[in-house]
Design a protein around this motif. Structure first.
Motif, PDB file in Angstrom:
ATOM      1  N   UNK A  48       0.839  -1.194   0.000  1.00 38.50           N
ATOM      2  CA  UNK A  48       0.000   0.000   0.000  1.00 38.50           C
ATOM      3  C   UNK A  48       0.869   1.237   0.000  1.00 38.50           C
ATOM      4  N   UNK A  49       0.308   2.342   0.468  1.00 37.76           N
ATOM      5  CA  UNK A  49       1.092   3.573   0.522  1.00 37.76           C
ATOM      6  C   UNK A  49       2.102   3.497   1.648  1.00 37.76           C
ATOM      7  N   UNK A  50       3.361   3.755   1.326  1.00 35.05           N
ATOM      8  CA  UNK A  50       4.444   3.756   2.304  1.00 35.05           C
ATOM      9  C   UNK A  50       5.151   5.102   2.223  1.00 35.05           C
ATOM     10  N   UNK A  51       5.339   5.710   3.370  1.00 36.33           N
ATOM     11  CA  UNK A  51       5.931   7.042   3.425  1.00 36.33           C
ATOM     12  C   UNK A  51       7.393   7.003   3.003  1.00 36.33           C
ATOM     13  N   UNK A  52       7.755   7.920   2.127  1.00 35.68           N
ATOM     14  CA  UNK A  52       9.143   8.065   1.711  1.00 35.68           C
ATOM     15  C   UNK A  52       9.754   9.307   2.341  1.00 35.68           C
ATOM     16  N   UNK A  53      10.472  10.081   1.546  1.00 34.10           N
ATOM     17  CA  UNK A  53      11.127  11.274   2.085  1.00 34.10           C
ATOM     18  C   UNK A  53      10.206  12.494   2.068  1.00 34.10           C
ATOM     19  N   UNK A  54       9.140  12.480   1.273  1.00 38.09           N
ATOM     20  CA  UNK A  54       8.314  13.676   1.118  1.00 38.09           C
ATOM     21  C   UNK A  54       7.717  14.172   2.436  1.00 38.09           C
ATOM     22  N   UNK A  55       7.102  13.319   3.261  1.00 41.06           N
ATOM     23  CA  UNK A  55       6.582  13.827   4.531  1.00 41.06           C
ATOM     24  C   UNK A  55       7.679  14.324   5.476  1.00 41.06           C
ATOM     25  N   UNK A  56       8.880  13.771   5.353  1.00 42.33           N
ATOM     26  CA  UNK A  56       9.999  14.254   6.173  1.00 42.33           C
ATOM     27  C   UNK A  56      10.391  15.662   5.728  1.00 42.33           C
ATOM     28  N   UNK A  57      10.426  15.882   4.424  1.00 38.54           N
ATOM     29  CA  UNK A  57      10.722  17.213   3.899  1.00 38.54           C
ATOM     30  C   UNK A  57       9.639  18.209   4.290  1.00 38.54           C
ATOM     31  N   UNK A  58       8.378  17.771   4.238  1.00 37.76           N
ATOM     32  CA  UNK A  58       7.279  18.636   4.668  1.00 37.76           C
ATOM     33  C   UNK A  58       7.481  19.061   6.114  1.00 37.76           C
ATOM     34  N   UNK A  59       7.763  18.094   6.986  1.00 38.11           N
ATOM     35  CA  UNK A  59       7.964  18.407   8.398  1.00 38.11           C
ATOM     36  C   UNK A  59       9.109  19.387   8.588  1.00 38.11           C
ATOM     37  N   UNK A  60      10.153  19.232   7.792  1.00 34.15           N
ATOM     38  CA  UNK A  60      11.340  20.083   7.923  1.00 34.15           C
ATOM     39  C   UNK A  60      11.099  21.502   7.429  1.00 34.15           C
ATOM     40  N   UNK A  61       9.999  21.719   6.706  1.00 39.13           N
ATOM     41  CA  UNK A  61       9.700  23.038   6.149  1.00 39.13           C
ATOM     42  C   UNK A  61       8.786  23.868   7.038  1.00 39.13           C
ATOM     43  N   UNK A  62       8.272  23.282   8.112  1.00 36.87           N
ATOM     44  CA  UNK A  62       7.288  23.965   8.955  1.00 36.87           C
ATOM     45  C   UNK A  62       8.009  24.823   9.995  1.00 36.87           C
ATOM     46  N   UNK A  63       7.770  26.141  10.020  1.00 38.54           N
ATOM     47  CA  UNK A  63       8.464  27.035  10.958  1.00 38.54           C
ATOM     48  C   UNK A  63       7.797  27.055  12.333  1.00 38.54           C
ATOM     49  N   UNK A  64       7.723  25.885  12.967  1.00 36.86           N
ATOM     50  CA  UNK A  64       7.003  25.758  14.237  1.00 36.86           C
ATOM     51  C   UNK A  64       7.904  26.071  15.424  1.00 36.86           C
ATOM     52  N   UNK A  65       7.254  26.460  16.516  1.00 33.35           N
ATOM     53  CA  UNK A  65       7.935  26.709  17.782  1.00 33.35           C
ATOM     54  C   UNK A  65       7.225  25.951  18.884  1.00 33.35           C
ATOM     55  N   UNK A  66       7.949  25.630  19.933  1.00 36.11           N
ATOM     56  CA  UNK A  66       7.385  24.907  21.068  1.00 36.11           C
ATOM     57  C   UNK A  66       6.161  25.635  21.603  1.00 36.11           C
ATOM     58  N   UNK A  67       5.134  24.844  21.929  1.00 33.01           N
ATOM     59  CA  UNK A  67       3.899  25.404  22.462  1.00 33.01           C
ATOM     60  C   UNK A  67       2.834  25.660  21.419  1.00 33.01           C
ATOM     61  N   UNK A  68       3.175  25.540  20.131  1.00 34.74           N
ATOM     62  CA  UNK A  68       2.210  25.805  19.074  1.00 34.74           C
ATOM     63  C   UNK A  68       1.399  24.552  18.737  1.00 34.74           C
ATOM     64  N   UNK A  69       0.309  24.772  17.985  1.00 29.98           N
ATOM     65  CA  UNK A  69      -0.580  23.691  17.574  1.00 29.98           C
ATOM     66  C   UNK A  69      -0.408  23.410  16.096  1.00 29.98           C
ATOM     67  N   UNK A  70      -0.521  22.125  15.734  1.00 25.40           N
ATOM     68  CA  UNK A  70      -0.321  21.674  14.355  1.00 25.40           C
ATOM     69  C   UNK A  70      -1.470  20.762  13.950  1.00 25.40           C
ATOM     70  N   UNK A  71      -2.062  21.017  12.786  1.00 24.41           N
ATOM     71  CA  UNK A  71      -3.058  20.147  12.191  1.00 24.41           C
ATOM     72  C   UNK A  71      -2.499  19.621  10.881  1.00 24.41           C
ATOM     73  N   UNK A  72      -2.459  18.286  10.740  1.00 22.15           N
ATOM     74  CA  UNK A  72      -2.071  17.694   9.466  1.00 22.15           C
ATOM     75  C   UNK A  72      -3.295  17.069   8.814  1.00 22.15           C
ATOM     76  N   UNK A  73      -3.634  17.554   7.621  1.00 27.86           N
ATOM     77  CA  UNK A  73      -4.723  16.992   6.834  1.00 27.86           C
ATOM     78  C   UNK A  73      -4.178  15.865   5.974  1.00 27.86           C
ATOM     79  N   UNK A  74      -4.860  14.719   5.978  1.00 30.61           N
ATOM     80  CA  UNK A  74      -4.368  13.559   5.235  1.00 30.61           C
ATOM     81  C   UNK A  74      -3.093  13.040   5.859  1.00 30.61           C
ATOM     82  N   UNK A  75      -3.124  12.778   7.148  1.00 31.25           N
ATOM     83  CA  UNK A  75      -1.896  12.462   7.885  1.00 31.25           C
ATOM     84  C   UNK A  75      -1.314  11.094   7.558  1.00 31.25           C
ATOM     85  N   UNK A  76      -2.098  10.203   6.908  1.00 31.96           N
ATOM     86  CA  UNK A  76      -1.574   8.866   6.627  1.00 31.96           C
ATOM     87  C   UNK A  76      -1.242   8.152   7.923  1.00 31.96           C
ATOM     88  N   UNK A  77      -0.020   7.646   8.032  1.00 37.16           N
ATOM     89  CA  UNK A  77       0.402   6.962   9.262  1.00 37.16           C
ATOM     90  C   UNK A  77       1.115   7.912  10.221  1.00 37.16           C
TER      91      UNK A  77
END
Length: 251
Positions: A23-52
């Motif tokens: 089936x669908x298996x996560x590759x590098x794309x979701x890792x790159x997505x995570x690395x692009x998010x300018x988040x800081x501790x204490x903030x909230x995150x919603x992922x649409x279509x989170x898969x696994x």
């Protein structure tokens, strides 16, 4: 479902992800997505279509103290995302729902960051995958403009939307980006020297007023072609995929 899954290491083994063998298996794309998010501790995150849950959990490894919420339409994948949250000792709330029919708990909130790795392929111009899970993850059933609209409604004032997608969909991404989002940044990801960019990161900010910025590409691999059977990522990308660093996207 454990017997039908594998347990894979991400970020140099600091994140463990259980996912289907077939089936669908996560590759590098979701890792790159995570690395692009300018988040800081204490903030909230919603992922649409989170898969696994790969992107959300990789982001949580890089930035401690986040409140994580995921929405996933496929029940088996949503349960794996919950299990992966426990596996990585993260408090990860995952709802089984279609993004066009979000649960009240999600619709009543706005988030500092809304992220997504929407299905890449328009099935009006291609063929469906045989596996249902892979097809749901990769084949665009819900139009991209709906992903953008739903995501934008959940972004808090001054919050960020971050998507990863195919470069050929940039026109659709920009033309359907809701007017509430501005300060748009486009970060192309170039596979190799001399090659066209196939992937991009789109980042936009609620109520942002800065002009659009099209950044110089970030190159994924060393050299003009794959010469040997080995890891040939550039140092910048290796530090993201193995070390858990953020993508070097200019502010």
């Amino acid at each position: 479902m454990t017997g039908n899954t594998t347990k894979n290491e991400y970020l140099g083994g600091r994140v463990l992800i259980r996912q289907p063998k077939i089936g669908y298996r996560a590759g590098v794309d979701p890792v790159l997505l995570a690395a692009a998010v300018p988040a800081s501790s204490g903030q909230s995150v919603l992922e649409l279509g989170t898969g696994v849950g790969t992107a959300a959990l990789c982001l949580a490894e890089r930035v401690a103290g986040l409140t994580l919420t995921g929405v996933e339409i496929q029940p088996e994948y949503a349960q794996l995302a919950r299990d992966n949250g426990e596996l990585n000792s993260e408090d990860f709330t995952v709802y089984t729902a279609d993004l066009t029919d979000l649960p009240p708990e999600v619709k009543q909130q706005r988030y500092d960051h809304v992220i997504a790795n929407p299905p890449y392929f328009d099935r009006a111009a291609g063929f469906a995958a045989r596996d249902t899970g892979r097809e749901t993850a990769m084949g665009e059933d819900t139009p991209l403009e709906i992903w953008l609209d739903v995501a934008s409604r959940r972004v808090a004032p001054k919050g960020f939307l971050t998507f990863i997608h195919r470069a050929e969909r940039l026109n659709c991404l920009l033309s359907h980006l809701p007017s509430s989002l501005g300060s748009v940044q486009v970060q192309p990801l170039q596979p190799r020297e001399g090659r066209d960019s196939h992937l991009l990161i789109l980042r936009a900010r609620h109520s942002g007023r800065s002009p659009l910025r099209l950044h110089a590409p970030i190159r994924m691999h060393e050299g003009a072609f794959h010469a040997e059977d080995r890891d040939d990522y550039t140092p910048e990308i290796r530090s993201v995929l193995r070390g858990g660093d953020s993508l070097p996207i200019p502010d």
